[in-house]
Design an enzyme around this catalytic site. Structure first.
Site, PDB file in Angstrom:
ATOM      1  N   LEU A   1       0.848  -1.201   0.000  1.00 45.75           N
ATOM      2  CA  LEU A   1       0.000   0.000   0.000  1.00 45.75           C
ATOM      3  C   LEU A   1       0.881   1.249   0.000  1.00 45.75           C
ATOM      4  CD1 LEU A   1      -2.511  -1.181   2.739  1.00 45.75           C
ATOM      5  CD2 LEU A   1      -2.789  -1.311   0.266  1.00 45.75           C
TER       6      LEU A   1
ATOM      7  N   LYS B   1       6.762  -3.274  11.908  1.00 39.53           N
ATOM      8  CA  LYS B   1       5.973  -3.084  13.133  1.00 39.53           C
ATOM      9  C   LYS B   1       4.673  -3.884  13.042  1.00 39.53           C
ATOM     10  CE  LYS B   1       7.825   1.161  14.967  1.00 39.53           C
ATOM     11  NZ  LYS B   1       8.915   1.406  14.006  1.00 39.53           N
TER      12      LYS B   1
ATOM     13  N   THR C   1      -0.274  18.016  26.176  1.00 36.00           N
ATOM     14  CA  THR C   1      -0.572  18.544  24.839  1.00 36.00           C
ATOM     15  C   THR C   1      -2.029  18.307  24.441  1.00 36.00           C
ATOM     16  OG1 THR C   1       0.232  16.522  23.830  1.00 36.00           O
ATOM     17  CG2 THR C   1       1.760  18.386  23.851  1.00 36.00           C
TER      18      THR C   1
ATOM     19  N   VAL D   1      -4.350  19.528  26.027  1.00 33.77           N
ATOM     20  CA  VAL D   1      -5.015  20.782  26.398  1.00 33.77           C
ATOM     21  C   VAL D   1      -4.857  21.792  25.264  1.00 33.77           C
ATOM     22  CG1 VAL D   1      -4.978  22.713  28.040  1.00 33.77           C
ATOM     23  CG2 VAL D   1      -4.531  20.373  28.829  1.00 33.77           C
TER      24      VAL D   1
ATOM     25  N   SER E   1     -14.774  17.418   9.630  1.00 30.17           N
ATOM     26  CA  SER E   1     -15.262  16.047   9.453  1.00 30.17           C
ATOM     27  C   SER E   1     -16.780  16.018   9.265  1.00 30.17           C
ATOM     28  CB  SER E   1     -14.853  15.195  10.652  1.00 30.17           C
ATOM     29  OG  SER E   1     -15.178  15.857  11.845  1.00 30.17           O
TER      30      SER E   1
ATOM     31  N   ARG F   1     -17.520  16.150   5.750  1.00 32.41           N
ATOM     32  CA  ARG F   1     -17.131  14.888   5.124  1.00 32.41           C
ATOM     33  C   ARG F   1     -18.090  13.756   5.495  1.00 32.41           C
ATOM     34  NH1 ARG F   1     -12.195  16.112   7.544  1.00 32.41           N
ATOM     35  NH2 ARG F   1     -12.080  14.047   8.509  1.00 32.41           N
TER      36      ARG F   1
ATOM     37  N   GLY G   1     -14.736  15.951  16.295  1.00 34.09           N
ATOM     38  CA  GLY G   1     -13.968  16.430  17.437  1.00 34.09           C
ATOM     39  C   GLY G   1     -14.309  17.881  17.771  1.00 34.09           C
ATOM     40  N   ASP G   2     -14.697  18.633  16.750  1.00 33.25           N
ATOM     41  CA  ASP G   2     -15.079  20.025  16.980  1.00 33.25           C
ATOM     42  C   ASP G   2     -15.968  20.479  15.829  1.00 33.25           C
ATOM     43  OD1 ASP G   2     -13.444  20.396  14.817  1.00 33.25           O
ATOM     44  OD2 ASP G   2     -12.037  21.746  15.807  1.00 33.25           O
TER      45      ASP G   2
ATOM     46  N   ASP H   1     -16.106  23.178  12.841  1.00 37.28           N
ATOM     47  CA  ASP H   1     -15.326  24.168  12.097  1.00 37.28           C
ATOM     48  C   ASP H   1     -16.278  24.990  11.240  1.00 37.28           C
ATOM     49  OD1 ASP H   1     -12.494  23.149  12.695  1.00 37.28           O
ATOM     50  OD2 ASP H   1     -13.484  21.351  11.953  1.00 37.28           O
TER      51      ASP H   1
HETATM   52  P1  DTP Z   1     -12.357  16.231  13.888  1.00 36.65           P
HETATM   53  O1  DTP Z   1     -13.615  15.443  13.841  1.00 36.65           O
HETATM   54  O2  DTP Z   1     -11.296  15.576  14.706  1.00 36.65           O
HETATM   55  O3  DTP Z   1     -12.584  17.668  14.274  1.00 36.65           O
HETATM   56  P2  DTP Z   1     -11.558  17.379  11.368  1.00 36.65           P
HETATM   57  O4  DTP Z   1     -12.747  18.294  11.377  1.00 36.65           O
HETATM   58  O5  DTP Z   1     -11.137  16.773  10.076  1.00 36.65           O
HETATM   59  O6  DTP Z   1     -11.743  16.202  12.407  1.00 36.65           O
HETATM   60  P3  DTP Z   1      -9.994  19.552  12.544  1.00 36.65           P
HETATM   61  O7  DTP Z   1     -11.222  20.112  13.136  1.00 36.65           O
HETATM   62  O8  DTP Z   1      -8.796  19.414  13.427  1.00 36.65           O
HETATM   63  O9  DTP Z   1     -10.247  18.132  11.886  1.00 36.65           O
HETATM   64  O10 DTP Z   1      -9.499  20.450  11.334  1.00 36.65           O
HETATM   65  C1  DTP Z   1     -10.401  20.898  10.344  1.00 36.65           C
HETATM   66  C2  DTP Z   1      -9.751  20.801   8.998  1.00 36.65           C
HETATM   67  O11 DTP Z   1      -8.613  21.683   8.894  1.00 36.65           O
HETATM   68  C3  DTP Z   1      -9.188  19.435   8.668  1.00 36.65           C
HETATM   69  O12 DTP Z   1     -10.194  18.539   8.251  1.00 36.65           O
HETATM   70  C4  DTP Z   1      -8.200  19.763   7.604  1.00 36.65           C
HETATM   71  C5  DTP Z   1      -7.632  21.092   8.045  1.00 36.65           C
HETATM   72  N1  DTP Z   1      -6.359  20.872   8.775  1.00 36.65           N
HETATM   73  C6  DTP Z   1      -6.167  20.891  10.109  1.00 36.65           C
HETATM   74  N2  DTP Z   1      -4.886  20.650  10.435  1.00 36.65           N
HETATM   75  C7  DTP Z   1      -4.228  20.464   9.268  1.00 36.65           C
HETATM   76  C8  DTP Z   1      -2.868  20.179   8.898  1.00 36.65           C
HETATM   77  N3  DTP Z   1      -1.906  20.030   9.811  1.00 36.65           N
HETATM   78  N4  DTP Z   1      -2.582  20.052   7.593  1.00 36.65           N
HETATM   79  C9  DTP Z   1      -3.536  20.191   6.654  1.00 36.65           C
HETATM   80  N5  DTP Z   1      -4.823  20.448   6.929  1.00 36.65           N
HETATM   81  C10 DTP Z   1      -5.169  20.596   8.216  1.00 36.65           C
END
Ligand code: DTP
Length: 310
Positions: free
Chosen positions: A64, A74, A103, A105, A182, A185, A191-192, A194
């Site tokens: 893959l 591993k 971390t 927090v 997410s 998607r 997790g939060d 956005d």
């Molecule tokens: P979760 O359910 O954990 O919140 P998420 O919404 O995909 O999953 P985040 O809320 O942490 O994740 O971040 C929102 C989006 O911002 C994420 O889907 C893609 C982008 N993003 C965050 N961090 C990075 C990174 N390091 N590199 C590229 N894109 C990022």
């Protein structure tokens, strides 16, 4: 953006491998501060999580993309012994465990966590007993630590989305609100939340800092009742479609897409898609009027938000 990442879902046939890879990823990010290894473990976990077959050997995994020699070894070790020496050692390392915990927090990054640990602050309780040493952001982080660790069910996000849209439309009907991450998607829990908010009077390259700050303030004021604390008010301005693409993620998908853009001679971030000249200097942003445009420009097959869960 949420702190805890978990590519495992209900259909994941390789979730045990993903779990140890994610734990190794966290260790690399937080303790070793090796972002390349962090990315490599996350990429491997993401590929395994979406693979439609249970992997039965390291050699099979190695076929893959994103799984090399070390990870494949591993997988073999885990299949043969049910554990990993490397993780066992990490579990024995008290300081590493403390850094990992701190971390979690929001507002505490790996460098700050290591500093706390050096100064004897090694647990969430220790942070709570040393509030005077924390920034405003970190104080909010420890206050809501347990809450922030919980996943938010899709239904709850839909309710909040409704409330948010109502409040914002009442303030000014020209605002648009899109919940990305997410949730966009199609995940059942996140997790939060956005939220990407835009307003047509905030145009690209316009030097309207004051206007922007006022709009932002009126927005935060309008959210009173929904908002309990404000961590910070930024003044970032960006192009909508690059932003919605970025904030929808996943982060692994973004990284893969950005690498592809670079291959095609473009640099892509949350603000813009720009061609990179022979000198390596990015040119003027390309005009974009849909998410599909970005895929088109860099010759990348279009993926719906639900298909970006890798
Ligand atoms: P979760 O359910 O954990 O919140 P998420 O919404 O995909 O999953 P985040 O809320 O942490 O994740 O971040 C929102 C989006 O911002 C994420 O889907 C893609 C982008 N993003 C965050 N961090 C990075 C990174 N390091 N590199 C590229 N894109 C990022």
């Amino acid at each position: 953006m949420s702190k805890r990442k978990n590519p495992s879902d209900d259909n994941n046939l390789n979730s045990d491998f993903c779990d140890f890879l994610m734990e190794l990823a966290e260790y690399e990010k937080n303790v070793s501060r090796n972002v390349h290894k962090y990315n490599a473990y996350r990429k491997a976990a993401s590929v395994l999580a979406t693979h439609s077959k249970r992997i039965e050997s390291g050699d099979e995994a190695k076929k893959l993309s994103g799984i090399g020699d070390k990870i494949s070894k591993k997988i073999d070790e885990f299949l043969q012994t049910g554990k990993l020496r490397k993780l066992e050692n990490i579990h024995q390392d008290e300081d590493a465990q403390a850094i990992n915990t701190l971390t979690r927090v929001t507002g505490v990054g790996p460098v700050k966590a290591a500093e706390f640990v050096r100064n004897g602050i090694k647990s969430i309780e220790d942070l709570r007993n040393n509030i005077d040493k924390l920034t405003h952001h970190q104080t909010i982080g420890v206050r809501y630590f347990e809450d922030f660790e919980k996943k938010i069910p899709r239904k709850e996000i839909q309710d909040i989305e409704g409330k948010l849209k109502n409040l914002i439309k009442n303030l000014d009907p020209e605002f648009t609100v899109t919940i990305c991450g997410s949730y966009r998607r199609g995940k059942r829990e996140s997790g939060d939340i956005d939220a990407l908010v835009t307003h047509p009077s905030l145009k690209i390259n316009e030097k309207k800092k004051k206007h922007e700050a006022k709009l932002m303030k009126s927005l935060v004021d309008a959210l009173k009742g929904l908002v309990t604390d404000v961590i910070s008010i930024g003044d970032t301005k960006f192009m909508y479609y690059c932003a919605i693409l970025y904030f929808t993620g996943s982060d692994v998908f973004n990284k893969t897409m950005r690498a592809h853009a670079l291959d095609k001679g473009f640099t892509l971030n949350e603000y813009a898609l720009r061609p990179v000249g022979v000198t390596g200097v990015p040119g003027e942003p390309v005009q974009i009027s849909s998410e599909e445009d970005v895929f088109d420009y860099i010759d990348y097959p279009y993926k719906t938000p639900e298909e970006r869960n890798m």
